[in-house]
Motif scaffolding. Sequence first.
Motif, PDB file in Angstrom:
ATOM      1  N   LEU A  91       0.841  -1.187   0.000  1.00  0.00           N
ATOM      2  CA  LEU A  91       0.000   0.000   0.000  1.00  0.00           C
ATOM      3  C   LEU A  91       0.881   1.243   0.000  1.00  0.00           C
ATOM      4  O   LEU A  91       2.078   1.177   0.291  1.00  0.00           O
ATOM      5  N   SER A  92       0.283   2.389  -0.303  1.00  0.00           N
ATOM      6  CA  SER A  92       1.039   3.629  -0.380  1.00  0.00           C
ATOM      7  C   SER A  92       1.557   4.056   0.989  1.00  0.00           C
ATOM      8  O   SER A  92       1.112   3.549   2.025  1.00  0.00           O
ATOM      9  N   VAL A  95      -1.332   5.568   3.257  1.00  0.00           N
ATOM     10  CA  VAL A  95      -2.252   4.573   3.789  1.00  0.00           C
ATOM     11  C   VAL A  95      -1.530   3.653   4.776  1.00  0.00           C
ATOM     12  O   VAL A  95      -2.057   3.308   5.832  1.00  0.00           O
ATOM     13  N   SER A  98      -1.105   5.489   8.114  1.00  0.00           N
ATOM     14  CA  SER A  98      -2.349   5.730   8.853  1.00  0.00           C
ATOM     15  C   SER A  98      -2.897   4.440   9.455  1.00  0.00           C
ATOM     16  O   SER A  98      -3.231   4.394  10.647  1.00  0.00           O
ATOM     17  N   LEU A 199     -10.794   3.040   8.719  1.00  0.00           N
ATOM     18  CA  LEU A 199      -9.875   3.431   7.647  1.00  0.00           C
ATOM     19  C   LEU A 199      -9.791   2.349   6.574  1.00  0.00           C
ATOM     20  O   LEU A 199      -9.732   2.653   5.375  1.00  0.00           O
ATOM     21  N   HIS A 202     -12.834   2.681   4.552  1.00  0.00           N
ATOM     22  CA  HIS A 202     -12.781   3.892   3.734  1.00  0.00           C
ATOM     23  C   HIS A 202     -11.914   3.699   2.493  1.00  0.00           C
ATOM     24  O   HIS A 202     -12.275   4.139   1.391  1.00  0.00           O
ATOM     25  N   HIS A 203     -10.778   3.037   2.666  1.00  0.00           N
ATOM     26  CA  HIS A 203      -9.858   2.826   1.543  1.00  0.00           C
ATOM     27  C   HIS A 203     -10.138   1.523   0.793  1.00  0.00           C
ATOM     28  O   HIS A 203      -9.414   1.212  -0.159  1.00  0.00           O
ATOM     29  N   ARG A 204     -11.153   0.763   1.232  1.00  0.00           N
ATOM     30  CA  ARG A 204     -11.526  -0.503   0.590  1.00  0.00           C
ATOM     31  C   ARG A 204     -10.314  -1.426   0.486  1.00  0.00           C
ATOM     32  O   ARG A 204      -9.967  -1.920  -0.591  1.00  0.00           O
ATOM     33  N   LEU A 205      -9.668  -1.684   1.611  1.00  0.00           N
ATOM     34  CA  LEU A 205      -8.424  -2.432   1.620  1.00  0.00           C
ATOM     35  C   LEU A 205      -8.670  -3.931   1.647  1.00  0.00           C
ATOM     36  O   LEU A 205      -9.584  -4.415   2.330  1.00  0.00           O
TER      37      LEU A 205
END
Length: 342
Positions: A91-92, A95, A98, A199, A202-205
């Motif tokens: 992941l970035s 992200v 966080s 989170l 929200h980021h659809r991880l």
Amino acid sequence: MPTPSASPPRLSPRTIGMAAAVITVLIWTSFILIARASADPARGGLLTPLDMAYCRIVGAALLLLPWGAYLVQRDRADGMAGASWLGLSPLSLRVTVSVGFFGGLLYAMLAYSGFAHAPALHASVLMPGSLPLWTALLATWLLRDHISPGRAVGLGLIVLGDLLVGGLSLLRAFDGGQVWLGDLLFMSAALCWATYSVLARHHRLDAVRATIAVTTFAAVSYVPLYSVLALTGAVQSHVFTAPFKEVLFQMLFQGWGSVVISGITFTQMIRYFGPVRSTMITALVPGLSAIGAVLWLGEPLHWNLVAGLVLVTTGILFGVRAVSLAGSPCKAARKLQPSAGH
């Protein structure tokens, strides 16, 4: 002519789902009992709470960092220009930091610190009990989720249960005890995990990539710094002087068991049972860990703990049932995005 060898029998999806549910509940329950027994100085615990967090992160990193590096390399080989960090997290940077700060680093430090001050019975009620409450409130604020009347009733029962346990310990704070501090740490740890869960929604991880990212951040930010502080004596630590078998056990259970295995089995449980039924299954954890604390740790079961446990468990089941009746399975799945990891 040789007879073709018979292929080994494959397990049915139901068998896999049931096994995953049993493993998840056992690991989540054992986490509370083992963490209390290991972090409580009065029980002969050899490691400090920060040592426990260190073992958890190092143990998980031994498996997940190579896995993350493989995923990053595979994505690049497949021509996918996906974001990554340090070639380890799939992941970035934004992200990874966080979700890793709340779900990996801060959660572990707060939870293990709580076990040094409060009994496992309190953790049984406050950590699993506070998680649906914090998640619902954060999702309402950040994701604009709607809390139905049924869910509100369930959350209200959870609040009453938490107040019976944590509220009474706060009232006794002036008596000189530190149980109230442990209770606050447990609820703060639940808030951190709820933040991570929201989170992730929200980021659809993806569950695996999120777990790898969480561990990557914790390993990069915590392990080198804590190693230096422990070796120089800047912080009280026994991680480099405790018996190797104790450190190895914590790395295997806290890292491989609580982070890696339970993360995989929880995801598998979701695939078979769905998010609503899975959450109802994990509602067994408060009761089972409370029974374990009484039987194996010899902790006293006071009336407020029993009442709080009943209210919290009922609130979880009531809230999940309300979500199940509120709409379609897809809608319920969005409201109850799985969050693993203890």
